[in-house]
Write a protein that holds these residues in place. Sequence first.
Motif, PDB file in Angstrom:
ATOM      1  N   ILE A 153      26.521 -62.426  12.301  1.00 46.85           N
ATOM      2  CA  ILE A 153      27.704 -63.147  12.785  1.00 46.85           C
ATOM      3  C   ILE A 153      27.718 -63.149  14.307  1.00 46.85           C
ATOM      4  N   GLU A 154      27.513 -61.990  14.913  1.00 47.28           N
ATOM      5  CA  GLU A 154      27.494 -61.903  16.372  1.00 47.28           C
ATOM      6  C   GLU A 154      26.294 -62.651  16.958  1.00 47.28           C
ATOM      7  N   GLU A 155      25.148 -62.509  16.306  1.00 45.66           N
ATOM      8  CA  GLU A 155      23.934 -63.181  16.782  1.00 45.66           C
ATOM      9  C   GLU A 155      24.123 -64.692  16.797  1.00 45.66           C
ATOM     10  N   GLN A 156      24.705 -65.244  15.744  1.00 50.05           N
ATOM     11  CA  GLN A 156      24.887 -66.682  15.674  1.00 50.05           C
ATOM     12  C   GLN A 156      26.003 -67.163  16.597  1.00 50.05           C
ATOM     13  N   ALA A 157      26.971 -66.298  16.874  1.00 45.40           N
ATOM     14  CA  ALA A 157      28.062 -66.671  17.765  1.00 45.40           C
ATOM     15  C   ALA A 157      27.660 -66.601  19.226  1.00 45.40           C
ATOM     16  N   MET A 158      26.848 -65.609  19.590  1.00 41.62           N
ATOM     17  CA  MET A 158      26.535 -65.348  20.994  1.00 41.62           C
ATOM     18  C   MET A 158      25.163 -65.856  21.417  1.00 41.62           C
ATOM     19  N   GLY A 159      24.296 -66.134  20.462  1.00 38.10           N
ATOM     20  CA  GLY A 159      22.970 -66.604  20.796  1.00 38.10           C
ATOM     21  C   GLY A 159      22.948 -68.098  21.051  1.00 38.10           C
ATOM     22  N   PRO A 160      21.762 -68.672  21.248  1.00 37.84           N
ATOM     23  CA  PRO A 160      21.646 -70.118  21.487  1.00 37.84           C
ATOM     24  C   PRO A 160      22.219 -70.924  20.332  1.00 37.84           C
ATOM     25  N   ASP A 161      22.928 -71.997  20.656  1.00 36.24           N
ATOM     26  CA  ASP A 161      23.516 -72.878  19.651  1.00 36.24           C
ATOM     27  C   ASP A 161      22.443 -73.859  19.193  1.00 36.24           C
ATOM     28  N   PRO A 162      22.087 -73.868  17.894  1.00 33.93           N
ATOM     29  CA  PRO A 162      21.026 -74.766  17.432  1.00 33.93           C
ATOM     30  C   PRO A 162      21.383 -76.236  17.576  1.00 33.93           C
ATOM     31  N   ALA A 163      22.668 -76.550  17.718  1.00 35.06           N
ATOM     32  CA  ALA A 163      23.087 -77.940  17.840  1.00 35.06           C
ATOM     33  C   ALA A 163      23.115 -78.408  19.292  1.00 35.06           C
ATOM     34  N   ARG A 193      20.182 -60.059  24.217  1.00 38.25           N
ATOM     35  CA  ARG A 193      18.843 -60.599  24.360  1.00 38.25           C
ATOM     36  C   ARG A 193      17.944 -59.993  23.290  1.00 38.25           C
ATOM     37  N   ASP A 194      16.974 -60.746  22.845  1.00 37.41           N
ATOM     38  CA  ASP A 194      15.987 -60.307  21.855  1.00 37.41           C
ATOM     39  C   ASP A 194      16.680 -59.742  20.615  1.00 37.41           C
ATOM     40  N   TYR A 195      17.325 -60.645  19.889  1.00 35.94           N
ATOM     41  CA  TYR A 195      18.090 -60.225  18.712  1.00 35.94           C
ATOM     42  C   TYR A 195      17.202 -59.634  17.616  1.00 35.94           C
ATOM     43  N   ASP A 196      15.966 -60.073  17.518  1.00 37.54           N
ATOM     44  CA  ASP A 196      15.057 -59.498  16.517  1.00 37.54           C
ATOM     45  C   ASP A 196      14.854 -58.008  16.778  1.00 37.54           C
ATOM     46  N   ALA A 197      14.513 -57.678  18.030  1.00 41.20           N
ATOM     47  CA  ALA A 197      14.283 -56.272  18.376  1.00 41.20           C
ATOM     48  C   ALA A 197      15.568 -55.466  18.235  1.00 41.20           C
ATOM     49  N   GLY A 198      16.688 -56.049  18.635  1.00 36.96           N
ATOM     50  CA  GLY A 198      17.959 -55.341  18.521  1.00 36.96           C
ATOM     51  C   GLY A 198      18.310 -55.027  17.086  1.00 36.96           C
ATOM     52  N   PHE A 199      18.085 -55.982  16.203  1.00 31.87           N
ATOM     53  CA  PHE A 199      18.360 -55.741  14.785  1.00 31.87           C
ATOM     54  C   PHE A 199      17.506 -54.605  14.252  1.00 31.87           C
ATOM     55  N   GLU A 200      16.229 -54.614  14.594  1.00 34.71           N
ATOM     56  CA  GLU A 200      15.323 -53.583  14.101  1.00 34.71           C
ATOM     57  C   GLU A 200      15.719 -52.197  14.607  1.00 34.71           C
ATOM     58  N   LYS A 201      16.103 -52.103  15.876  1.00 28.69           N
ATOM     59  CA  LYS A 201      16.518 -50.806  16.412  1.00 28.69           C
ATOM     60  C   LYS A 201      17.768 -50.292  15.696  1.00 28.69           C
ATOM     61  N   GLY A 202      18.734 -51.173  15.528  1.00 28.69           N
ATOM     62  CA  GLY A 202      19.966 -50.759  14.855  1.00 28.69           C
ATOM     63  C   GLY A 202      19.726 -50.390  13.410  1.00 28.69           C
ATOM     64  N   LEU A 203      18.899 -51.165  12.717  1.00 31.80           N
ATOM     65  CA  LEU A 203      18.617 -50.879  11.314  1.00 31.80           C
ATOM     66  C   LEU A 203      17.875 -49.556  11.165  1.00 31.80           C
TER      67      LEU A 203
END
Length: 217
Positions: A153-163, A193-203
């Motif tokens: 939810i946060e990633e999609q709200a705060m990251g780049p807008d695909p539209a 920044r770098d949501y992939d890496a952030g997700f992995e660290k948190g998980l």
Amino acid sequence: MATTPLDRTRVARTALKLLNETGLDGLTLRAIAKDLDVKAPALYWHFKDKQALLDEMATEMLRRMTEDLAADADAAPDADWRTAFTTAMRGLRRHLLMYRDGAKVYSGTRFTDLSYAAPMEAQLRTLTEAGFTPGGAARAWLTAYSYTIGYVIEEQAMGPDPAKEAGGYDLAARAERLAAYPLAAAAGQEMFRDYDAGFEKGLAALVTGIGATLRDA
């Protein structure tokens, strides 16, 4: 007018297609009806309101997800609980990211069938066979599930807008606003920044904590 009979699944699939074009705020029953070439009141035979439609959309997302998650599990049948658990949460995030505002649609909905039951049962069984109590397994699953949905939810709200051709959160402007709070200002680079890496660290932190508090205890 369309001659193909409407059903709940067809409407939900059309809604998911439009979701990627309009986002959740722009998704309306009128727009869905137009795409289906029917009058908007026809949809009310299947859904009493937009929330009922969101429930069906989330269920359709889950149906699509279940096959992939089962394939992930079959690819590593002897994986320990940490690996299996991590793989499942990665799969959940991957599927939520397939849809614009996917995590918002998925969050807080009531599934309309039992598509969720088999994958949930399999994940809970993996945990209980690894030494978790049934209660501990349920708490572990809910904690990781909630983390994953909330993160997206946060990633999609705060990251780049695909539209749009937007680059996401303006960290330079954020840092300028927070100039008097240097640690909070610097945290933006880690958080947005770098949501992939952030997700992995948190998980990874979450799985370690689950093992220490809900299993090893």
